[in-house]
Design a protein around this motif. Structure first.
Motif, PDB file in Angstrom:
ATOM      1  N   ALA A 217       0.831  -1.214   0.000  1.00 31.28           N
ATOM      2  CA  ALA A 217       0.000   0.000   0.000  1.00 31.28           C
ATOM      3  C   ALA A 217       0.863   1.260   0.000  1.00 31.28           C
ATOM      4  CB  ALA A 217      -0.933  -0.009   1.205  1.00 31.28           C
ATOM      5  N   VAL A 218       1.990   1.189   0.732  1.00 32.59           N
ATOM      6  CA  VAL A 218       2.891   2.346   0.779  1.00 32.59           C
ATOM      7  C   VAL A 218       3.438   2.626  -0.624  1.00 32.59           C
ATOM      8  CG1 VAL A 218       5.083   3.166   1.744  1.00 32.59           C
ATOM      9  CG2 VAL A 218       3.483   1.915   3.181  1.00 32.59           C
ATOM     10  N   ASN A 219       3.775   1.573  -1.345  1.00 34.68           N
ATOM     11  CA  ASN A 219       4.291   1.750  -2.705  1.00 34.68           C
ATOM     12  C   ASN A 219       3.222   2.299  -3.651  1.00 34.68           C
ATOM     13  OD1 ASN A 219       6.878   1.029  -2.087  1.00 34.68           O
ATOM     14  ND2 ASN A 219       6.544  -1.147  -2.465  1.00 34.68           N
ATOM     15  N   LEU A 220       1.992   1.854  -3.455  1.00 37.39           N
ATOM     16  CA  LEU A 220       0.895   2.400  -4.275  1.00 37.39           C
ATOM     17  C   LEU A 220       0.694   3.879  -3.968  1.00 37.39           C
ATOM     18  CD1 LEU A 220      -2.188  -0.008  -4.293  1.00 37.39           C
ATOM     19  CD2 LEU A 220      -0.809   0.751  -6.246  1.00 37.39           C
ATOM     20  N   GLN A 221       0.768   4.183  -2.671  1.00 37.88           N
ATOM     21  CA  GLN A 221       0.599   5.587  -2.239  1.00 37.88           C
ATOM     22  C   GLN A 221       1.649   6.479  -2.894  1.00 37.88           C
ATOM     23  OE1 GLN A 221       0.774   6.153   2.001  1.00 37.88           O
ATOM     24  NE2 GLN A 221       0.518   8.356   1.859  1.00 37.88           N
ATOM     25  N   LYS A 222       2.902   5.972  -2.944  1.00 33.93           N
ATOM     26  CA  LYS A 222       3.985   6.745  -3.576  1.00 33.93           C
ATOM     27  C   LYS A 222       3.665   6.987  -5.042  1.00 33.93           C
ATOM     28  CE  LYS A 222       7.819   5.091  -0.776  1.00 33.93           C
ATOM     29  NZ  LYS A 222       8.642   3.898  -0.681  1.00 33.93           N
ATOM     30  N   ALA A 223       3.160   5.959  -5.715  1.00 33.19           N
ATOM     31  CA  ALA A 223       2.838   6.085  -7.145  1.00 33.19           C
ATOM     32  C   ALA A 223       1.683   7.071  -7.355  1.00 33.19           C
ATOM     33  CB  ALA A 223       2.472   4.723  -7.723  1.00 33.19           C
ATOM     34  N   ALA A 224       0.760   7.082  -6.391  1.00 28.98           N
ATOM     35  CA  ALA A 224      -0.419   7.954  -6.530  1.00 28.98           C
ATOM     36  C   ALA A 224      -0.051   9.427  -6.390  1.00 28.98           C
ATOM     37  CB  ALA A 224      -1.466   7.576  -5.485  1.00 28.98           C
ATOM     38  N   GLY A 225       1.056   9.702  -5.692  1.00 26.80           N
ATOM     39  CA  GLY A 225       1.447  11.096  -5.478  1.00 26.80           C
ATOM     40  C   GLY A 225       0.704  11.688  -4.293  1.00 26.80           C
ATOM     41  N   GLU A 226       0.944  12.974  -4.057  1.00 32.00           N
ATOM     42  CA  GLU A 226       0.368  13.604  -2.864  1.00 32.00           C
ATOM     43  C   GLU A 226      -1.077  14.008  -3.097  1.00 32.00           C
ATOM     44  OE1 GLU A 226       3.014  16.408  -1.151  1.00 32.00           O
ATOM     45  OE2 GLU A 226       4.382  14.739  -0.779  1.00 32.00           O
ATOM     46  N   GLY A 227      -1.743  14.313  -2.018  1.00 32.83           N
ATOM     47  CA  GLY A 227      -3.091  14.880  -2.149  1.00 32.83           C
ATOM     48  C   GLY A 227      -4.173  14.056  -1.494  1.00 32.83           C
ATOM     49  N   ALA A 228      -3.919  12.749  -1.334  1.00 31.97           N
ATOM     50  CA  ALA A 228      -4.914  11.902  -0.674  1.00 31.97           C
ATOM     51  C   ALA A 228      -4.401  11.489   0.699  1.00 31.97           C
ATOM     52  CB  ALA A 228      -5.191  10.665  -1.515  1.00 31.97           C
TER      53      ALA A 228
END
Ligand code: FMN
Length: 207
Positions: free
Chosen positions: A164-175
């Motif tokens: 999930a942390v890796n997905l979060q990094k890919a998603a970028g900031e804002g969420a």
């Protein structure tokens, strides 16, 4: 007359068979063989999931039923076959994708109006300890800014780990990403409903 009755009877049996087949799920890890009914309310919560082999789908339905959320299935433009999902072969599609950092498998269709959701519960199976690459396609294709994301996974044994942390990094900031977790092996729909309400409490406006 008897012939007519038989035809009507056969049509009814076939119709029933089709709808039962649609509700049936086979789950490698969960004790769910029928998808629970979901009564979605307009509460800003979406359960988006990828589930080529139906286990995460069963978890997603149990979570959506508990939270009265809407459901969205992230489907691959090119569906995964049983051969594609063979993790014993390093040459299978799934394993090849997991080795390629740049690959982003195409999604059949994105949600039409993500703007109406404040919270997205994002479900996926663990592949090689991580989220399948199509989840990266998803988080990089939609606008998650201002939303709360609650990741959840199913697996044979691996935890949600760094997926999930890796997905979060890919998603970028804002969420705002919550910790989320793994739906426990052997759980049934009631246990999953209990679990999700322990790890995620919807904001007052969403209840
Ligand atoms: C390509 C591939 C890789 C997998 N890697 C893992 C893994 O690293 N750890 C694990 O516990 N399960 C692993 N699994 C098992 C799946 O995570 C598990 O069966 C999951 O519940 C399948 O979800 P689905 O039915 O929604 O597709 C893997 C399955 C596939 C197809």
């Amino acid at each position: 007359m008897i012939k007519k009755f038989l035809i009507v009877f056969l049509v009814l049996v076939l119709a029933c068979g089709v709808s039962l087949a649609e509700d049936a799920v086979t789950s490698a890890t969960l004790k769910i063989d029928r998808l629970p009914a979901v009564e979605a309310e307009d509460n800003g919560i979406l359960v988006a999931y990828f589930s080529p082999d139906d286990t995460t789908k069963a978890a997603a339905y149990a979570i959506a039923a508990a939270l009265h959320a809407e459901l969205f299935e992230i489907e691959a433009a090119e569906p995964y076959t049983a051969d594609d999902l063979n993790y014993m072969s390093s040459k299978s599609r799934s394993m090849t994708e997991m080795k390629d950092a740049a690959i982003r498998p195409a999604i059949a269709a994105l949600p039409e109006d993500l703007g109406k959701y404040d919270t997205i519960l994002l479900g996926y199976p663990i592949w090689g300890g991580q989220a399948p690459k199509i989840l990266y396609t998803f988080v990089e294709s939609v606008d998650l800014s201002g939303k709360t994301v609650v990741p959840f996974c199913t697996s044979n044994s691996s935890s949600i780990g760094s997926s999930a942390v890796n997905l979060q990094k890919a998603a970028g900031e804002g969420a705002k990403w919550e910790k989320g977790g793994r739906v426990r092996k052997g759980d049934n729909a009631e246990a999953i409903a209990q679990w999700i309400t322990e790890i995620f409490v919807p904001a007052a406006s969403e209840q």
